[in-house]
Design a protein around this motif. Structure first.
Motif, short mmCIF file in Angstrom:
data_model
loop_
_atom_site.label_atom_id
_atom_site.label_comp_id
_atom_site.label_asym_id
_atom_site.label_seq_id
_atom_site.Cartn_x
_atom_site.Cartn_y
_atom_site.Cartn_z
N SER A 213 31.02 -23.84 4.19
CA SER A 213 29.81 -24.44 4.76
C SER A 213 29.19 -25.42 3.78
O SER A 213 29.45 -25.35 2.57
N ALA A 214 28.37 -26.31 4.30
CA ALA A 214 27.65 -27.29 3.48
C ALA A 214 26.40 -26.66 2.92
O ALA A 214 25.75 -25.85 3.59
N SER A 215 26.06 -27.03 1.69
CA SER A 215 24.82 -26.56 1.08
C SER A 215 24.38 -27.59 0.03
O SER A 215 25.22 -28.32 -0.50
N PRO B 12 28.56 -35.20 1.06
CA PRO B 12 29.47 -34.23 0.45
C PRO B 12 29.65 -34.48 -1.04
O PRO B 12 29.55 -35.60 -1.53
N GLU C 217 32.22 -29.06 -4.52
CA GLU C 217 33.13 -29.06 -3.38
C GLU C 217 33.90 -27.74 -3.31
O GLU C 217 34.12 -27.20 -2.22
N TYR D 87 35.58 -29.14 6.98
CA TYR D 87 35.62 -30.60 7.05
C TYR D 87 36.44 -31.06 8.26
O TYR D 87 36.27 -32.16 8.75
N TYR E 271 23.51 -29.30 -3.40
CA TYR E 271 24.13 -29.11 -4.71
C TYR E 271 23.44 -29.98 -5.74
O TYR E 271 22.68 -30.84 -5.43
N TRP F 213 31.69 -25.35 -1.67
CA TRP F 213 31.67 -25.59 -0.23
C TRP F 213 32.92 -24.99 0.42
O TRP F 213 32.84 -24.37 1.48
N PRO G 4 37.68 -28.39 2.03
CA PRO G 4 37.02 -27.28 2.73
C PRO G 4 37.46 -27.29 4.20
O PRO G 4 37.53 -28.35 4.83
#
Length: 141
Positions: free
Chosen positions: A137-139, A121, A129, A38, A141, A132, A35
Motif C-alpha cells: 500500500s501507499a503511505s 511514489p 519503495e 502498482y 514517506y 510500500w 510493489p
C-alpha cells in the motif's frame, strides 16, 4: 505503475481467465521488484460491431495497451525482451481462438506525472519503495 488495458470482443476471456491473467501480470512485476499494488489490469469487453480493424468490424479481437510509468526500458534490447515477455504471457490465453486478431503496444511515461492516493511514489529501489512493497500500500514517506 504498469497499467494494462485489455479491450476484447465477447467470449475471449472467462472471469477465471481474467483473474488468472491479471494475477500472472502482477506476479511478473512483483518478481522484478515493484510493489504488487502498482499493477492495474482493466478488461473492457467490446461488441464486435464496435471493434474495427482496417475499417471493418472484427468478430474476434483483442487490443492491449500497456502503460509503464514506474520503470522504463533503457535500450532497444530490453524493449525487445519486454515485448517478447508480453507476447509469451498473452499467447496461451489467445492462441485457442480461431481467426482472432490481437495486438499490443507499450507506452513509457515519465514517473514525474504519476501519483497514488495523492502521493508521488518513492524512488525506485529506495527503502520507502521497499516499505510500500512489503505493506502492499501507499503511505507518506
Amino acid at each position: 505503475m504498469p497499467l494494462w488495458t485489455i479491450h476484447h470482443t465477447p467470449g475471449i476471456f472467462t472471469d477465471t481467465e481474467k483473474h488468472r491473467l491479471a494475477a500472472r501480470i502482477a506476479d511478473h512485476y512483483e518478481q522484478i521488484g515493484l510493489p504488487r499494488f502498482y499493477v492495474v489490469t482493466l478488461f473492457h469487453q467490446t461488441r464486435p460491431e464496435d471493434f474495427y480493424v482496417g475499417g471493418e468490424p472484427t468478430p474476434a479481437g483483442v487490443r492491449i495497451t500497456v502503460d509503464h510509468i514506474a520503470r522504463s526500458n533503457p535500450d532497444r534490447e530490453s524493449r525487445r525482451r519486454t515485448a517478447q515477455w508480453i507476447k509469451s504471457m498473452l499467447q496461451p490465453h489467445l492462441e485457442g481462438h480461431a481467426a482472432l486478431h490481437w495486438e499490443f503496444h507499450v507506452d513509457e511515461t515519465s514517473e514525474d506525472l504519476w501519483m497514488i492516493n495523492g502521493i508521488a511514489p518513492p524512488p525506485a529501489g529506495s527503502d520507502a519503495e521497499k516499505h510500500w512493497a512489503a505493506s502492499n500500500s501507499a503511505s507518506p514517506y
